[in-house]
Design an enzyme around this catalytic site. Structure first.
Site, PDB file in Angstrom:
ATOM      1  CB  CYS A 356      -1.024  -0.008   1.130  1.00  0.00           C
ATOM      2  SG  CYS A 356      -0.587  -0.911   2.588  1.00  0.00           S
ATOM      3  NE  ARG A 385       2.289  -9.096   5.501  1.00  0.00           N
ATOM      4  CZ  ARG A 385       0.976  -8.964   5.361  1.00  0.00           C
ATOM      5  NH1 ARG A 385       0.168  -9.767   6.033  1.00  0.00           N
ATOM      6  NH2 ARG A 385       0.473  -8.035   4.575  1.00  0.00           N
ATOM      7  CD  GLN A 403      -0.530  -8.690   0.084  1.00  0.00           C
ATOM      8  OE1 GLN A 403      -0.073  -7.625  -0.328  1.00  0.00           O
ATOM      9  NE2 GLN A 403      -1.107  -8.798   1.268  1.00  0.00           N
ATOM     10  CG  ASP A 405      -2.346  -5.474  -2.310  1.00  0.00           C
ATOM     11  OD1 ASP A 405      -3.511  -5.314  -1.916  1.00  0.00           O
ATOM     12  OD2 ASP A 405      -1.364  -4.946  -1.774  1.00  0.00           O
ATOM     13  CG  HIS A 407      -3.891  -0.235  -2.434  1.00  0.00           C
ATOM     14  ND1 HIS A 407      -2.829  -1.041  -2.792  1.00  0.00           N
ATOM     15  CD2 HIS A 407      -4.112  -0.438  -1.111  1.00  0.00           C
ATOM     16  CE1 HIS A 407      -2.411  -1.696  -1.720  1.00  0.00           C
ATOM     17  NE2 HIS A 407      -3.174  -1.356  -0.699  1.00  0.00           N
ATOM     18  CE  LYS A 493      -9.424  -7.072   9.101  1.00  0.00           C
ATOM     19  NZ  LYS A 493      -8.138  -7.768   9.040  1.00  0.00           N
ATOM     20  CG  HIS A 539      -5.787  -0.767   2.049  1.00  0.00           C
ATOM     21  ND1 HIS A 539      -4.410  -0.679   2.132  1.00  0.00           N
ATOM     22  CD2 HIS A 539      -6.266   0.393   2.561  1.00  0.00           C
ATOM     23  CE1 HIS A 539      -4.080   0.484   2.683  1.00  0.00           C
ATOM     24  NE2 HIS A 539      -5.191   1.149   2.939  1.00  0.00           N
TER      25      HIS A 539
END
Length: 666
Positions: A356, A385, A403, A405, A407, A493, A539
């Protein structure tokens, strides 16, 4: 007198010190027998704990399944600990919580001839029998309030060094309690059911033994952790054990090995070595997701792996997420000495744990107008991570992951509509991948968070509104629930929990409504009024991570993927060597039609070949012999079926071409 308000709105006047058990008895003998705990002003408590002020009271029975299960599992952990100490004198106790499907307890094993005697799976039957004897004694669980000094003195006298260490660190202001069952006691907040006899002696099973470090720190002593599964009755236990058997058959690690998809090894803890067949599966999934994102007007980007620590400090992740980040010094090590040497003076960088902040930096390049929004920015971003070694699990929980992912930067007036569109895209993707049963949950503000209550009120309501406005089915909307305190530190979320083929749930997709990060990283656009405004940053992910989602797919389908996803879609297997040339023709025709096909012309019996390719989960086997070659036909065998269908080669190619087309291209 105290005023105690019951769930039906009636009020009972009782003496101070009256217990919920006494109130249950006053209402009726049936309720007194059924009650196992009480909820006092929303707090779950023992039935025997006296009431000291006006309160609302709800009596808990086994019909309140979630609460009853938690109580039973907590009780079973205590019973387990007593059983182990009785059978193995010298064992020290530490902690034993309830879990999602049972309980565990960590023990410091006794010493025999000066050496630790760790517990093994062979010990479990005897421990189970001792637990049943304790349950049969029907001992009451009794709560007592102690001082810290009493706790420390008792644990030291009993040789419980781990408990004494923990007791010494408990905060001064906290009420310290122990629970007894007969003569045995443990330090515990509670609550518990009235007696051990309320447990069903046939509704639990000890499942395995593993190692665990004291307080989760590998520098500390190694303990023995005994796991169990616990339920309210034998029927529930049997259903759970059947599910575990099915889960073992579907274990993605075993199937991944059988299908030659991937492997893991110590040289890269928490990272996956994808084999060619496994990466075919990955690429098919990625290509499908990319097509869906392109059709939904997302722009794909790629951002750096390493970013300066100052960027993570500004975003707020450094303070909240530092222990999960891999930190890298920004300097060239001195290699003149033996081994690389770092000065310790270099600036710090970190491998990104999420995408992000980098997407905000792309958004900030150039001036953005209100007309440009929404901007949908997607990345198949590789992240790292720093998960503890003990928490890693196959490809389900890893350190390096990718991910799906994205945004979305939106104006305030666009937010609900964008979340609605996302919900419908996600719904379509899940159905294409074989998941029609899932639940939507709204995770609300945590105690520690950025932003004021007004911002959180608005953000939470927008997500509620988007779900209700979406085209999700009535069945899915009916399961919508809210999770107090489980939101991210910067945003509420929506979570999407899939249910797989054997009833397990997996939290995968999410969308978060974030007004904090654009503020912290100074993202803005020029509004219709000519002034700078903050965008809201959504997100969102649908699969979550490719690694974990592929693991879920493997277990959901038990390796029997839909034809379009299968790494090897078909194998042409010969009965006799005379058909080798025709097998090559069949494979060439399938390959020309876009089918991922292999040939098996080994000098082996056809039954052997069928078994081998069934273990490898090949969806379609095309068997050819001399007759098939002469007639230009194939014998089609589907995975899991004993039947075969003889069709012409052209018909087989047309049939498989249609079945192998990804669902979004049909």
């Amino acid at each position: 007198m105290l005023s105690i308000t019951l769930p039906d709105g009636s009020v009972r006047e009782v003496e101070p010190g009256t217990t919920p058990a006494a109130i249950a008895a006053a209402i009726g003998p049936g309720l007194a027998k059924a009650a196992i705990a009480a909820r006092v002003d929303g707090e779950l408590r023992d039935l025997s704990r006296p009431l000291t002020q006006d309160a609302t009271l709800a009596l808990v029975t086994q019909r309140d399944e979630a609460e009853a299960l938690e109580l039973a599992r907590h009780d079973l952990a205590h019973v387990l600990a007593e059983a182990v100490q009785h059978l193995f004198p010298g064992t020290q106790i530490t902690f034993g919580p309830a879990t999602d499907d049972g309980f565990y307890y960590d023990f410091a094993p006794p010493k025999i001839d000066g050496k630790d005697r760790p517990f093994t799976d062979e010990d479990l039957p005897a421990i189970e029998e001792e637990m049943r004897r304790i349950i049969a004694r029907d001992e009451p669980f009794t709560r007592e309030v102690w001082t810290r000094e009493q706790l420390i003195e008792t644990w030291q006298r009993q040789g419980e060094t781990f408990k004494a260490e923990w007791a010494a660190e408990l905060p001064d202001h906290e009420e310290l309690t122990i629970y007894r069952q007969g003569e045995w006691l443990d330090m515990c907040r509670g609550p518990h059911m009235p007696t051990t006899g309320r447990l069903d002696p046939q509704a639990f099973k000890l499942t395995r033994v593993s190692g665990a470090y004291w307080r989760g720190d590998q520098k500390n002593a190694m303990l023995s952790r005994i796991y169990g599964t616990g339920w309210l009755n034998k029927k529930q236990l049997d259903a759970h054990l059947h599910m575990l058997e099915e889960a073992a058959k579907r274990d993605h690690r075993r199937i991944g090995q059988d299908m030659d998809l991937f492997h893991l090894q110590a040289e890269a803890q928490g990272s996956v070595f994808w084999h060619p067949k496994g990466f075919v599966l990955w690429r098919q999934l990625e290509a499908y997701m990319r097509r869906r994102l392109d059709a939904a007007d997302y722009a794909e980007v790629k951002t750096p792996q390493l970013m300066d620590a100052r960027q993570w400090e500004q975003s707020g992740h450094w303070g909240k997420y530092r222990e999960n980040m891999f930190v890298v010094p920004d300097e060239i090590p001195n290699v003149e000495e033996e081994g690389p040497v770092l000065s310790g003076e270099g600036d710090l960088m970190a491998l990104k744990p999420m995408n992000c902040p980098a997407h905000v930096l792309i958004f900030k390049q150039g001036i953005k107008s209100y007309r440009d929004l929404p901007i949908r920015m997607a990345e198949f971003g590789c992240c790292h991570r720093n998960e503890p070694h003990g928490a890693l699990h196959g490809i389900m929980r890893v350190r390096q992951f990718t991910q799906d992912d994205a945004h979305i930067f939106v104006r305030e007036d666009q937010l609900v509509e964008e979340v609605r569109k996302f919900c419908e895209l996600l719904d379509s993707v899940y159905r294409d991948l074989g998941f029609e049963d899932y639940a939507v949950k709204l995770a609300l503000r945590p105690d520690k968070r950025f932003g004021d209550d007004a911002m959180w009120d608005k953000s939470e309501q927008e997500l509620r509104d988007a779900v209700h406005a979406s085209g999700l089915s009535d069945a899915i909307k009916a399961k919508f629930e809210e999770l107090p305190g489980e939101g991210a530190f910067y945003a509420p979320k929506l979570e999407f929990h899939l249910t797989d083929a054997i009833g397990r749930t997996w939290q995968v997709g999410t969308i978060q409504s974030d007004r904090v990060l654009p503020e912290r990283l100074d993202a803005s656009y020029v509004g219709e009024d000519g002034q700078r405004h903050r965008p809201v940053m959504l997100h969102r992910a649908i699969l979550g991570t490719f690694e974990r989602f592929i693991g879920i797919l493997i277990e959901h389908h038990a390796g029997r993927f839909p034809l379009w996803l299968a790494p090897v879609q078909a194998v042409v297997a010969t009965i006799v060597s005379d058909a080798d040339g025709y097998a090559a023709e069949v494979a060439a025709a399938l390959r020309a039609a876009g089918i991922r096909v292999e040939t098996d012309t080994r000098n082996e019996k056809i039954n052997y070949k069928v078994r081998e390719h069934s273990v490898a989960k090949v969806p379609v086997l095309l068997v050819v012999g001399k007759r098939e070659a002469e007639e230009r036909k194939v014998a089609l065998r589907r995975l899991g079926s004993q039947a075969q269908e003889v069709v012409t080669l052209d018909a087989a190619v047309a049939m498989l071409r249609g079945e192998a087309t990804p669902p979004d291209l049909r």
